[in-house]
Motif scaffolding. Sequence first.
Motif, PDB file in Angstrom:
ATOM      1  N   PRO A 138       9.181  17.496   2.339  1.00  0.00           N
ATOM      2  CA  PRO A 138       9.522  17.768   0.937  1.00  0.00           C
ATOM      3  C   PRO A 138       8.904  16.787  -0.056  1.00  0.00           C
ATOM      4  CG  PRO A 138      11.444  18.071   2.312  1.00  0.00           C
ATOM      5  CD  PRO A 138      10.381  17.512   3.203  1.00  0.00           C
ATOM      6  N   ALA A 139       8.786  15.517   0.321  1.00  0.00           N
ATOM      7  CA  ALA A 139       8.086  14.535  -0.513  1.00  0.00           C
ATOM      8  C   ALA A 139       6.685  14.330   0.041  1.00  0.00           C
ATOM      9  CB  ALA A 139       8.839  13.207  -0.535  1.00  0.00           C
ATOM     10  N   TYR A 140       5.715  14.098  -0.846  1.00  0.00           N
ATOM     11  CA  TYR A 140       4.352  13.832  -0.389  1.00  0.00           C
ATOM     12  C   TYR A 140       4.382  12.620   0.545  1.00  0.00           C
ATOM     13  CZ  TYR A 140      -0.703  13.136  -0.467  1.00  0.00           C
ATOM     14  OH  TYR A 140      -2.022  13.006  -0.105  1.00  0.00           O
ATOM     15  N   CYS A 141       3.810  12.793   1.714  1.00  0.00           N
ATOM     16  CA  CYS A 141       3.921  11.797   2.774  1.00  0.00           C
ATOM     17  C   CYS A 141       2.609  11.748   3.543  1.00  0.00           C
ATOM     18  CB  CYS A 141       5.091  12.165   3.698  1.00  0.00           C
ATOM     19  SG  CYS A 141       5.339  11.050   5.093  1.00  0.00           S
ATOM     20  N   LEU A 142       2.259  10.555   4.017  1.00  0.00           N
ATOM     21  CA  LEU A 142       1.012  10.366   4.744  1.00  0.00           C
ATOM     22  C   LEU A 142       1.276   9.813   6.137  1.00  0.00           C
ATOM     23  CD1 LEU A 142      -1.230   8.774   1.956  1.00  0.00           C
ATOM     24  CD2 LEU A 142      -1.327  11.126   2.824  1.00  0.00           C
ATOM     25  N   ALA A 143       0.797  10.526   7.154  1.00  0.00           N
ATOM     26  CA  ALA A 143       0.695   9.952   8.489  1.00  0.00           C
ATOM     27  C   ALA A 143      -0.433   8.931   8.478  1.00  0.00           C
ATOM     28  CB  ALA A 143       0.427  11.038   9.518  1.00  0.00           C
ATOM     29  N   MET A 144      -0.386   7.989   9.414  1.00  0.00           N
ATOM     30  CA  MET A 144      -1.343   6.884   9.403  1.00  0.00           C
ATOM     31  C   MET A 144      -1.915   6.670  10.795  1.00  0.00           C
ATOM     32  SD  MET A 144       1.069   4.192   7.358  1.00  0.00           S
ATOM     33  CE  MET A 144       2.032   4.716   5.934  1.00  0.00           C
ATOM     34  N   ARG A 145      -3.186   6.324  10.827  1.00  0.00           N
ATOM     35  CA  ARG A 145      -3.829   5.948  12.088  1.00  0.00           C
ATOM     36  C   ARG A 145      -4.433   4.557  11.919  1.00  0.00           C
ATOM     37  NH1 ARG A 145      -6.506   9.553  16.427  1.00  0.00           N
ATOM     38  NH2 ARG A 145      -7.513   8.033  17.794  1.00  0.00           N
ATOM     39  N   PHE A 146      -4.001   3.629  12.761  1.00  0.00           N
ATOM     40  CA  PHE A 146      -4.469   2.246  12.720  1.00  0.00           C
ATOM     41  C   PHE A 146      -5.421   2.037  13.895  1.00  0.00           C
ATOM     42  CE2 PHE A 146      -0.299   2.484  10.848  1.00  0.00           C
ATOM     43  CZ  PHE A 146      -0.406   1.729   9.693  1.00  0.00           C
ATOM     44  N   THR A 147      -6.648   1.636  13.596  1.00  0.00           N
ATOM     45  CA  THR A 147      -7.679   1.498  14.621  1.00  0.00           C
ATOM     46  C   THR A 147      -8.278   0.106  14.582  1.00  0.00           C
ATOM     47  OG1 THR A 147      -8.230   3.856  14.455  1.00  0.00           O
ATOM     48  CG2 THR A 147      -9.857   2.420  15.502  1.00  0.00           C
ATOM     49  N   ILE A 148      -8.403  -0.481  15.768  1.00  0.00           N
ATOM     50  CA  ILE A 148      -9.138  -1.736  15.902  1.00  0.00           C
ATOM     51  C   ILE A 148      -9.876  -1.676  17.236  1.00  0.00           C
ATOM     52  CG2 ILE A 148      -7.079  -2.900  16.821  1.00  0.00           C
ATOM     53  CD1 ILE A 148      -8.198  -5.512  15.632  1.00  0.00           C
ATOM     54  N   GLY A 149     -11.192  -1.829  17.182  1.00  0.00           N
ATOM     55  CA  GLY A 149     -11.987  -1.666  18.393  1.00  0.00           C
ATOM     56  C   GLY A 149     -11.804  -0.263  18.948  1.00  0.00           C
ATOM     57  N   ASP A 150     -11.451  -0.188  20.235  1.00  0.00           N
ATOM     58  CA  ASP A 150     -11.264   1.129  20.866  1.00  0.00           C
ATOM     59  C   ASP A 150      -9.780   1.500  20.992  1.00  0.00           C
ATOM     60  OD1 ASP A 150     -10.534  -0.715  22.775  1.00  0.00           O
ATOM     61  OD2 ASP A 150     -11.702   0.180  24.399  1.00  0.00           O
ATOM     62  N   LYS A 151      -8.908   0.797  20.283  1.00  0.00           N
ATOM     63  CA  LYS A 151      -7.474   1.047  20.350  1.00  0.00           C
ATOM     64  C   LYS A 151      -6.984   1.665  19.050  1.00  0.00           C
ATOM     65  CE  LYS A 151      -6.813  -0.772  24.438  1.00  0.00           C
ATOM     66  NZ  LYS A 151      -6.370   0.058  25.586  1.00  0.00           N
ATOM     67  N   GLU A 160      -8.487  10.762   1.335  1.00  0.00           N
ATOM     68  CA  GLU A 160      -9.920  10.857   1.056  1.00  0.00           C
ATOM     69  C   GLU A 160     -10.683   9.595   1.421  1.00  0.00           C
ATOM     70  OE1 GLU A 160      -7.802  13.886  -0.546  1.00  0.00           O
ATOM     71  OE2 GLU A 160      -7.539  11.852  -1.339  1.00  0.00           O
ATOM     72  N   GLN A 161      -9.979   8.517   1.699  1.00  0.00           N
ATOM     73  CA  GLN A 161     -10.708   7.287   2.013  1.00  0.00           C
ATOM     74  C   GLN A 161      -9.984   6.491   3.095  1.00  0.00           C
ATOM     75  OE1 GLN A 161     -10.732   5.331  -1.831  1.00  0.00           O
ATOM     76  NE2 GLN A 161      -8.860   4.208  -1.375  1.00  0.00           N
ATOM     77  N   TYR A 175       0.843  -1.187   0.000  1.00  0.00           N
ATOM     78  CA  TYR A 175       0.000   0.000   0.000  1.00  0.00           C
ATOM     79  C   TYR A 175       0.885   1.246   0.000  1.00  0.00           C
ATOM     80  CZ  TYR A 175      -3.704  -3.256   1.311  1.00  0.00           C
ATOM     81  OH  TYR A 175      -4.600  -4.298   1.322  1.00  0.00           O
ATOM     82  N   GLY A 176       0.589   2.173  -0.899  1.00  0.00           N
ATOM     83  CA  GLY A 176       1.333   3.423  -0.968  1.00  0.00           C
ATOM     84  C   GLY A 176       0.534   4.447  -1.746  1.00  0.00           C
ATOM     85  N   HIS A 177       0.878   5.713  -1.589  1.00  0.00           N
ATOM     86  CA  HIS A 177       0.133   6.748  -2.309  1.00  0.00           C
ATOM     87  C   HIS A 177       0.536   6.767  -3.784  1.00  0.00           C
ATOM     88  CE1 HIS A 177       3.399   9.653  -2.848  1.00  0.00           C
ATOM     89  NE2 HIS A 177       3.757   9.472  -1.581  1.00  0.00           N
ATOM     90  N   CYS A 225      -3.370  11.190   6.912  1.00  0.00           N
ATOM     91  CA  CYS A 225      -3.296  12.644   7.003  1.00  0.00           C
ATOM     92  C   CYS A 225      -2.028  13.105   6.295  1.00  0.00           C
ATOM     93  CB  CYS A 225      -3.279  13.081   8.463  1.00  0.00           C
ATOM     94  SG  CYS A 225      -3.135  14.874   8.718  1.00  0.00           S
ATOM     95  N   PRO A 226      -2.130  14.002   5.311  1.00  0.00           N
ATOM     96  CA  PRO A 226      -0.917  14.507   4.653  1.00  0.00           C
ATOM     97  C   PRO A 226      -0.036  15.247   5.653  1.00  0.00           C
ATOM     98  CG  PRO A 226      -2.887  15.072   3.390  1.00  0.00           C
ATOM     99  CD  PRO A 226      -3.352  14.573   4.719  1.00  0.00           C
ATOM    100  N   THR A 227       1.252  15.068   5.526  1.00  0.00           N
ATOM    101  CA  THR A 227       2.195  15.729   6.419  1.00  0.00           C
ATOM    102  C   THR A 227       2.894  16.874   5.690  1.00  0.00           C
ATOM    103  OG1 THR A 227       4.170  14.395   5.909  1.00  0.00           O
ATOM    104  CG2 THR A 227       2.577  13.468   7.478  1.00  0.00           C
ATOM    105  N   THR A 228       3.731  17.594   6.425  1.00  0.00           N
ATOM    106  CA  THR A 228       4.505  18.702   5.861  1.00  0.00           C
ATOM    107  C   THR A 228       5.938  18.220   5.691  1.00  0.00           C
ATOM    108  OG1 THR A 228       3.081  20.320   6.938  1.00  0.00           O
ATOM    109  CG2 THR A 228       5.229  21.092   6.186  1.00  0.00           C
TER     110      THR A 228
END
Length: 244
Positions: free
Chosen positions: A135-148, A117-118, A91-93, A130-133
Motif C-alpha cells: 500500500p505504501a511505496y516500498c523498495l526491496a534491496m539487494r546488497f552486493t559485495i564481491g560475489d556475495k 533507476e540507479q 537513505y530513503g525514497h 526493486c519496487p514492491t507491491t
Amino acid sequence: MKLTVIGHWGAFPPANGATSSYLLEEGDFSLLIDCGSGCLSSLQNYIPLQRLDALIVSHYHHDHKADIGCLQYGMLIQSQLGHRTGTFPIYGHSQDADEFSSLTFRGYTEGHAISPEQHTVIGPWEVSFCPTTHPAYCLAMRFTIGDKSLVYTADTHWTDDLVDFARHCDLLLCEASVLDDNVAQSSGHMTPEMAGQLASQSGAASLVLTHLPQYAPGEVLVERARQVYSGSIQLASSGLQLEL
C-alpha cells in the motif's frame, strides 16, 4: 558480510521485541536496514550509536521507521558529546516528499534519495532496488559485495519482478506476514508459502523468514515455507547472526 537481526516482528513489537530492523556489517562499516519500533534500544546490545555509519529505510510505515526520530536525537547527543563528527546519512525514497524531508534533522542527519533507476554505493556495498507491491511505496534491496549478495524484500505481496531481482542471491531475507492468501493480497504482504516460492524460483541459496506475525507459531511458518523450498530455511529472531 555479517547480518544481525535486531527486530523481526510486523506491525508492532511484543514485550521486549522490535519491529523490522537489521544490522549489516562489513569490516568497520555498519549499516542499519530499517528502523522499526523498539529497535534503537536493542541495537545497542551489538553496536554503540557512535559506531553506526548509515541507515537505509525501505518505506515509511511506522513498523519500519518508528525509531528514526529517536535515532536522530541520539546522533545529536553523540555529536554534542564529541563522540561523532559529520552528518549521519539516512537513505530513503523521495516518493513521499514530507517523509523524505523528515530524514534531514538540524545538520545531524541528512536524507539521501534512493530509487530503482540507479544503483547506490553505501560503504562497501553496491545497493540496487526493486519496487514492491504494498500500500505504501516500498523498495526491496539487494546488497552486493564481491560475489556475495543479500536480498531484503521489505514489505510486499507476490510480484514476478522479485524473482529476477533475487536471482541466485546468497541470502533472501523475506517477509512472511500472514497465513491467508486473500489477506496477503489485500494487505500487500506474503505468506510463508510465497516466501518459499520466491526463494525456490529465484534460486536463493538460503531463506530467512521475517516480519513475523505474533499469532502464528514459528515452526508453522517454517513448515509451510518448506513445502515449496528445499533449501536452508531459518526463522528470524532477535540477535540471530548470519555470515555471508
